[in-house]
Design a protein around this motif. Sequence first.
Motif, short mmCIF file in Angstrom:
data_model
loop_
_atom_site.label_atom_id
_atom_site.label_comp_id
_atom_site.label_asym_id
_atom_site.label_seq_id
_atom_site.Cartn_x
_atom_site.Cartn_y
_atom_site.Cartn_z
N PRO A 246 -0.58 14.40 -4.69
CA PRO A 246 -1.32 13.89 -3.54
C PRO A 246 -0.49 12.99 -2.62
CG PRO A 246 -2.04 12.79 -5.55
CD PRO A 246 -1.16 13.92 -5.97
N VAL A 247 0.45 12.22 -3.18
CA VAL A 247 1.28 11.34 -2.34
C VAL A 247 2.22 12.17 -1.48
CG1 VAL A 247 3.05 9.54 -2.35
CG2 VAL A 247 1.11 9.42 -3.95
N ASN A 248 2.88 13.15 -2.10
CA ASN A 248 3.78 14.01 -1.34
C ASN A 248 3.02 14.75 -0.24
OD1 ASN A 248 5.88 13.24 -2.95
ND2 ASN A 248 5.90 15.10 -4.20
N LEU A 253 1.78 15.70 5.36
CA LEU A 253 0.69 16.04 6.28
C LEU A 253 0.68 15.12 7.49
CD1 LEU A 253 -1.94 17.60 6.97
CD2 LEU A 253 -3.17 15.86 5.63
N ASN A 254 0.79 13.81 7.24
CA ASN A 254 0.55 12.84 8.30
C ASN A 254 1.78 12.06 8.74
OD1 ASN A 254 -2.25 13.22 8.85
ND2 ASN A 254 -2.71 12.29 6.87
N TRP A 255 2.97 12.53 8.39
CA TRP A 255 4.19 11.82 8.75
C TRP A 255 4.27 11.60 10.27
CZ3 TRP A 255 7.18 8.71 6.35
CH2 TRP A 255 8.44 8.39 6.84
N LEU A 256 3.94 12.63 11.02
CA LEU A 256 3.92 12.51 12.48
C LEU A 256 2.52 12.32 13.03
CD1 LEU A 256 6.54 15.24 13.52
CD2 LEU A 256 6.89 12.79 13.21
N ARG A 294 9.89 8.78 -2.44
CA ARG A 294 9.20 10.05 -2.23
C ARG A 294 9.55 10.65 -0.86
NH1 ARG A 294 5.00 11.81 -5.45
NH2 ARG A 294 5.45 11.16 -7.60
N ARG A 295 9.49 9.81 0.18
CA ARG A 295 9.76 10.36 1.52
C ARG A 295 11.21 10.80 1.65
NH1 ARG A 295 12.81 7.43 4.71
NH2 ARG A 295 12.90 5.14 4.59
N LEU A 300 12.14 13.09 4.82
CA LEU A 300 11.44 12.47 5.95
C LEU A 300 12.13 11.15 6.29
CD1 LEU A 300 7.78 13.18 4.81
CD2 LEU A 300 9.08 14.37 6.59
N THR A 301 12.59 11.04 7.52
CA THR A 301 13.36 9.89 7.96
C THR A 301 12.54 9.00 8.88
OG1 THR A 301 15.36 11.25 7.90
CG2 THR A 301 15.51 9.15 9.05
#
Length: 313
Positions: A246-248, A253-256, A294-295, A300-301
């Motif tokens: 769920p965290v990944n 999903l919502n990074w942007l 995780r990011r 994901l930067t």
Amino acid sequence: MLEKIMPEPTSDIYIPPFSGVRLVECREHFQIVPVPAMKVMHGYGKIKASQATIDPEDPKAEPIWDDLRPDEDVWVVMEWYEFEDGRKIPGDMCFMRPECTEDQVRNRLDDMKGFSSMTREELLGLTHCFEATDDDFQYIEDKHPNYQDEPDPSDTENYDVYHARLKVMSELQPKTVALIKIANTTKDPAKRKFVEREAVQSYFAELAHYFTEKEVLAWQRSNPVGTTWMCEFGQVMREPRRTLDPVNHELALNWLRENYNRMTAKELCNSVFIRVWKWLAPGFKLTADFIKKRRERLGLTTKRPPGPSPKMA
């Protein structure tokens, strides 16, 4: 001809033939889905008044008009989906009284075609003109799935998010994800089609735990599965059911969409926790350092400039 397309009550499960699989973004999640091999058709004709009901899929539904004989002809303007195996499934329908002229019926058909040709963005734009419900948004999701193509590498943020989402889905469907990546880089149409058909079989095999027995049989009628993938299906069934982290999933999903990429480590940790706490194991402590690792694994930067958060400045 349209009488043959009208819905009929049946207990059979129909799974259409698929041409490939795609990553799709929905309002609250993303996933890999098979893409039906079909085309959208439109037409008009006459049916019996007894077939023109409030809910054509309900055999007990009342007729729209109670002043017409059951065997009287009425007009129907219809959209339907024609699948690769020849199956036809009705979509939107509009019933018109027998006294309507054929020109009026043709005009209604043109209106239906015009609405059907609207893009996802245009339909979403319409929702600002009225109080849209969840059903309205779901209609758009069903009619125009938000399929995700691989962005140009120069579009760094969206490119990274796309591949982060594939990494998340590889926890559930590693071989399907690998085939999607191969298809993305395959330029020859015939070879790409072969890879996409392989991905359909992989999708079936890797989700073995998620199909009922009836669905398994229906799938194989429309989408034959080769020996290799049937063996994979059996191997998956012998293993524990795979699930998504769920965290990944939340990060990708919502990074942007939620500007996670511009939050401080603490803000990001709090925002993710609010959304996923119900799926975390009891007593699990979500920390900023855990989220950072995780990011980074997902590629994901953060884009937040150095210094304190603007809220705290």
